[in-house]
Write a protein that holds these residues in place. Sequence first.
Motif, PDB file in Angstrom:
ATOM      1  N   PHE A 148       0.829  -1.211   0.000  1.00 38.64           N
ATOM      2  CA  PHE A 148       0.000   0.000   0.000  1.00 38.64           C
ATOM      3  C   PHE A 148       0.862   1.258   0.000  1.00 38.64           C
ATOM      4  O   PHE A 148       1.799   1.393   0.805  1.00 38.64           O
ATOM      5  CB  PHE A 148      -0.900   0.021   1.238  1.00 38.64           C
ATOM      6  CG  PHE A 148      -1.899  -1.095   1.293  1.00 38.64           C
ATOM      7  CD1 PHE A 148      -3.110  -0.994   0.637  1.00 38.64           C
ATOM      8  CD2 PHE A 148      -1.627  -2.259   1.997  1.00 38.64           C
ATOM      9  CE1 PHE A 148      -4.041  -2.018   0.676  1.00 38.64           C
ATOM     10  CE2 PHE A 148      -2.548  -3.292   2.059  1.00 38.64           C
ATOM     11  CZ  PHE A 148      -3.752  -3.175   1.391  1.00 38.64           C
ATOM     12  N   ALA A 149       0.535   2.185  -0.880  1.00 38.73           N
ATOM     13  CA  ALA A 149       1.185   3.494  -0.867  1.00 38.73           C
ATOM     14  C   ALA A 149       0.711   4.238   0.370  1.00 38.73           C
ATOM     15  O   ALA A 149      -0.491   4.339   0.619  1.00 38.73           O
ATOM     16  CB  ALA A 149       0.828   4.276  -2.125  1.00 38.73           C
ATOM     17  N   ARG A 150       1.634   4.731   1.175  1.00 44.44           N
ATOM     18  CA  ARG A 150       1.233   5.477   2.374  1.00 44.44           C
ATOM     19  C   ARG A 150       2.195   6.621   2.572  1.00 44.44           C
ATOM     20  O   ARG A 150       3.303   6.640   2.026  1.00 44.44           O
ATOM     21  CB  ARG A 150       1.206   4.568   3.615  1.00 44.44           C
ATOM     22  CG  ARG A 150       2.554   3.964   4.032  1.00 44.44           C
ATOM     23  CD  ARG A 150       2.698   2.563   3.539  1.00 44.44           C
ATOM     24  NE  ARG A 150       3.924   1.906   3.969  1.00 44.44           N
ATOM     25  CZ  ARG A 150       4.024   1.120   5.022  1.00 44.44           C
ATOM     26  NH1 ARG A 150       2.996   0.951   5.817  1.00 44.44           N
ATOM     27  NH2 ARG A 150       5.153   0.517   5.290  1.00 44.44           N
ATOM     28  N   THR A 151       1.781   7.575   3.349  1.00 42.29           N
ATOM     29  CA  THR A 151       2.635   8.712   3.679  1.00 42.29           C
ATOM     30  C   THR A 151       3.389   8.387   4.953  1.00 42.29           C
ATOM     31  O   THR A 151       2.804   7.877   5.919  1.00 42.29           O
ATOM     32  CB  THR A 151       1.805   9.987   3.871  1.00 42.29           C
ATOM     33  OG1 THR A 151       0.961  10.174   2.731  1.00 42.29           O
ATOM     34  CG2 THR A 151       2.700  11.202   4.030  1.00 42.29           C
ATOM     35  N   GLU A 152       4.689   8.663   4.964  1.00 44.07           N
ATOM     36  CA  GLU A 152       5.524   8.366   6.124  1.00 44.07           C
ATOM     37  C   GLU A 152       6.257   9.619   6.566  1.00 44.07           C
ATOM     38  O   GLU A 152       6.746  10.387   5.745  1.00 44.07           O
ATOM     39  CB  GLU A 152       6.537   7.265   5.781  1.00 44.07           C
ATOM     40  CG  GLU A 152       5.894   5.964   5.325  1.00 44.07           C
ATOM     41  CD  GLU A 152       6.916   4.864   5.090  1.00 44.07           C
ATOM     42  OE1 GLU A 152       8.131   5.166   5.187  1.00 44.07           O
ATOM     43  OE2 GLU A 152       6.514   3.725   4.818  1.00 44.07           O
ATOM     44  N   TRP A 153       6.313   9.826   7.879  1.00 45.05           N
ATOM     45  CA  TRP A 153       7.040  10.945   8.460  1.00 45.05           C
ATOM     46  C   TRP A 153       8.124  10.395   9.380  1.00 45.05           C
ATOM     47  O   TRP A 153       7.867   9.492  10.174  1.00 45.05           O
ATOM     48  CB  TRP A 153       6.110  11.850   9.257  1.00 45.05           C
ATOM     49  CG  TRP A 153       5.063  12.532   8.439  1.00 45.05           C
ATOM     50  CD1 TRP A 153       5.148  13.746   7.824  1.00 45.05           C
ATOM     51  CD2 TRP A 153       3.746  12.039   8.140  1.00 45.05           C
ATOM     52  NE1 TRP A 153       3.980  14.040   7.167  1.00 45.05           N
ATOM     53  CE2 TRP A 153       3.101  13.016   7.341  1.00 45.05           C
ATOM     54  CE3 TRP A 153       3.051  10.871   8.469  1.00 45.05           C
ATOM     55  CZ2 TRP A 153       1.798  12.848   6.873  1.00 45.05           C
ATOM     56  CZ3 TRP A 153       1.763  10.704   8.005  1.00 45.05           C
ATOM     57  CH2 TRP A 153       1.147  11.678   7.212  1.00 45.05           C
TER      58      TRP A 153
ATOM     59  N   TYR B 248       5.513   8.338  12.265  1.00 43.68           N
ATOM     60  CA  TYR B 248       4.079   8.181  12.011  1.00 43.68           C
ATOM     61  C   TYR B 248       3.835   7.752  10.580  1.00 43.68           C
ATOM     62  O   TYR B 248       4.630   8.053   9.676  1.00 43.68           O
ATOM     63  CB  TYR B 248       3.407   9.531  12.286  1.00 43.68           C
ATOM     64  CG  TYR B 248       1.953   9.464  12.693  1.00 43.68           C
ATOM     65  CD1 TYR B 248       1.546   8.742  13.807  1.00 43.68           C
ATOM     66  CD2 TYR B 248       0.986  10.164  11.971  1.00 43.68           C
ATOM     67  CE1 TYR B 248       0.218   8.711  14.193  1.00 43.68           C
ATOM     68  CE2 TYR B 248      -0.351  10.136  12.345  1.00 43.68           C
ATOM     69  CZ  TYR B 248      -0.726   9.401  13.461  1.00 43.68           C
ATOM     70  OH  TYR B 248      -2.045   9.377  13.833  1.00 43.68           O
ATOM     71  N   ARG B 249       2.737   7.039  10.359  1.00 40.88           N
ATOM     72  CA  ARG B 249       2.345   6.541   9.048  1.00 40.88           C
ATOM     73  C   ARG B 249       0.866   6.820   8.817  1.00 40.88           C
ATOM     74  O   ARG B 249       0.074   6.851   9.758  1.00 40.88           O
ATOM     75  CB  ARG B 249       2.580   5.024   8.962  1.00 40.88           C
ATOM     76  CG  ARG B 249       3.997   4.577   9.346  1.00 40.88           C
ATOM     77  CD  ARG B 249       4.993   4.950   8.272  1.00 40.88           C
ATOM     78  NE  ARG B 249       6.326   4.459   8.549  1.00 40.88           N
ATOM     79  CZ  ARG B 249       7.314   5.202   9.026  1.00 40.88           C
ATOM     80  NH1 ARG B 249       7.099   6.486   9.304  1.00 40.88           N
ATOM     81  NH2 ARG B 249       8.517   4.698   9.213  1.00 40.88           N
ATOM     82  N   SER B 250       0.473   6.969   7.558  1.00 42.54           N
ATOM     83  CA  SER B 250      -0.935   7.215   7.247  1.00 42.54           C
ATOM     84  C   SER B 250      -1.276   6.627   5.882  1.00 42.54           C
ATOM     85  O   SER B 250      -0.487   6.714   4.938  1.00 42.54           O
ATOM     86  CB  SER B 250      -1.235   8.714   7.259  1.00 42.54           C
ATOM     87  OG  SER B 250      -2.620   8.956   7.167  1.00 42.54           O
ATOM     88  N   LEU B 251      -2.462   6.027   5.796  1.00 40.02           N
ATOM     89  CA  LEU B 251      -2.932   5.377   4.572  1.00 40.02           C
ATOM     90  C   LEU B 251      -4.280   5.957   4.186  1.00 40.02           C
ATOM     91  O   LEU B 251      -5.225   5.932   4.977  1.00 40.02           O
ATOM     92  CB  LEU B 251      -3.051   3.864   4.798  1.00 40.02           C
ATOM     93  CG  LEU B 251      -3.733   3.026   3.715  1.00 40.02           C
ATOM     94  CD1 LEU B 251      -2.996   3.128   2.385  1.00 40.02           C
ATOM     95  CD2 LEU B 251      -3.836   1.570   4.164  1.00 40.02           C
TER      96      LEU B 251
ATOM     97  N   ILE C   7       4.071  23.494   8.695  1.00 44.51           N
ATOM     98  CA  ILE C   7       3.963  22.350   9.603  1.00 44.51           C
ATOM     99  C   ILE C   7       4.865  21.240   9.064  1.00 44.51           C
ATOM    100  O   ILE C   7       4.674  20.778   7.943  1.00 44.51           O
ATOM    101  CB  ILE C   7       2.510  21.845   9.705  1.00 44.51           C
ATOM    102  CG1 ILE C   7       1.576  22.976  10.140  1.00 44.51           C
ATOM    103  CG2 ILE C   7       2.417  20.661  10.650  1.00 44.51           C
ATOM    104  CD1 ILE C   7       1.838  23.504  11.529  1.00 44.51           C
ATOM    105  N   ASP C   8       5.860  20.814   9.853  1.00 43.64           N
ATOM    106  CA  ASP C   8       6.837  19.857   9.324  1.00 43.64           C
ATOM    107  C   ASP C   8       6.734  18.468   9.935  1.00 43.64           C
ATOM    108  O   ASP C   8       7.511  17.578   9.578  1.00 43.64           O
ATOM    109  CB  ASP C   8       8.260  20.396   9.503  1.00 43.64           C
ATOM    110  CG  ASP C   8       8.597  20.724  10.955  1.00 43.64           C
ATOM    111  OD1 ASP C   8       7.744  20.457  11.831  1.00 43.64           O
ATOM    112  OD2 ASP C   8       9.707  21.232  11.205  1.00 43.64           O
TER     113      ASP C   8
ATOM    114  N   GLY D 188       2.728  17.750   2.260  1.00 45.01           N
ATOM    115  CA  GLY D 188       3.683  18.409   1.369  1.00 45.01           C
ATOM    116  C   GLY D 188       3.833  19.839   1.843  1.00 45.01           C
ATOM    117  O   GLY D 188       3.109  20.291   2.742  1.00 45.01           O
ATOM    118  N   PRO D 189       4.761  20.600   1.259  1.00 37.00           N
ATOM    119  CA  PRO D 189       4.969  21.983   1.716  1.00 37.00           C
ATOM    120  C   PRO D 189       3.711  22.844   1.634  1.00 37.00           C
ATOM    121  O   PRO D 189       3.517  23.737   2.465  1.00 37.00           O
ATOM    122  CB  PRO D 189       6.063  22.503   0.772  1.00 37.00           C
ATOM    123  CG  PRO D 189       6.757  21.280   0.289  1.00 37.00           C
ATOM    124  CD  PRO D 189       5.706  20.224   0.189  1.00 37.00           C
ATOM    125  N   ASP D 190       2.862  22.576   0.636  1.00 38.50           N
ATOM    126  CA  ASP D 190       1.661  23.395   0.471  1.00 38.50           C
ATOM    127  C   ASP D 190       0.377  22.549   0.495  1.00 38.50           C
ATOM    128  O   ASP D 190      -0.662  22.975   0.000  1.00 38.50           O
ATOM    129  CB  ASP D 190       1.729  24.212  -0.815  1.00 38.50           C
ATOM    130  CG  ASP D 190       1.835  23.349  -2.061  1.00 38.50           C
ATOM    131  OD1 ASP D 190       2.003  22.119  -1.913  1.00 38.50           O
ATOM    132  OD2 ASP D 190       1.734  23.896  -3.175  1.00 38.50           O
TER     133      ASP D 190
END
Length: 394
Positions: free
Chosen positions: A65-70, A89-92, A169-170, A194-196
């Motif tokens: 699964f493609a997910r966003t990772e910080w 943290y991770r988010s799907l 917010i970073d 993302g930055p924006d």
Amino acid sequence: MGRRFDIAIVGGGLAGGLAALAIRRAHPSLSLALFEAGDSFGGNHRWSWFESDLSQQGEALLAPFARTEWTGGNEVRFPAHRRVLTANYRSLDSRDFDRTLRRELPQEAQQLGSRVACLDASGIELATGERVEARTVIDCRDAGSSKHLTGGWQVFLGQHLRTASPHGIDRPVIMDATVRQHGAYRFVYLLPMGPDEIFVEDTYYADSAALDAPALRERIAAYAADKGWEATVLHEETGVLPVITGGDFAAYRASLKEPEVVLAGARGGFVHPLTSYTIPVAVENALAIADAAAFPRDELARLVDRRAHEHWRRTGFYRLLGKMLFEAAIPEERYRVFERFYRLGEPLIERFYAARSSALDKMRILSGKPPVPISRAVAALLGKGAPLVQEDRR
């Protein structure tokens, strides 16, 4: 002769989708069908978790699964306490969940737009009247309200925003409770995409299941304006989730369960009763179901039933805390419970969200000056709690 499958999973949300994927990997020779009433798997949701929540096997299940990772940790903000924690943290997004299941599951397994009217141990009946036979039926439909359970509600509206300039917010902000409380524990949840681009969710631990979408949209717009963000809404989601504080779990399961049907997912009680974080529980359960998917259906149903009751027993501590939150804390001051909690050690906080608190963790959480009036705490412990039978009004 009608259609027949080895396994029919009813409900293509997180629990059903992960169970289908795990079974497909463990037993590729079994014929499988995932029945979902909507036109996509996963609905319209976002699921998040901490990096440490999953086992190696759990990570492998979610790998496609493609997910966003910080990797820069996470943050919490309260009126009297702010803190940056180191946990990643991770988010799907459910849209990525849907795309992956369409890619990973065989075409015949993808039964979208297939509303199930009723089910039993040997198959299902679709709303069209078609009967589909199955050796094993797994019920992963959405959880509803129940007179057998008590508690409150987590109500939220989230928007994916694009800002005209960088939002600044970073790292994920798990809770920004510096906002006005509005008669419930309210916080804003921030995920920088993302930055924006940023996901902003307005969340409430409320006594009522009512969701006033226009009011929540206005509050998100006001929050963005206060941060100096000129923003455009790219996507929106809403949710009303039960926060379980008690009840008769055996009676609850008995009210829903068909003989020899596997009752799983949130409907089966596989949830974190206080935080509503579902990824760790759903992944663990999907792997357990997949390991036993070749068992006779009565054995698999009993195994999952035992797991459900064990999960209920293990999560009693969180229901107790939820009872304190809803019945002892003054609604506008419920944030103090979490403000105090977030002063504790980071490993304890991570185990809490994964529903793996140790005995020492529980002692540490309950020690010291309570964040609620003693008289109200005693009354809450003696009370029965509010039944989870309110309607979800949007």
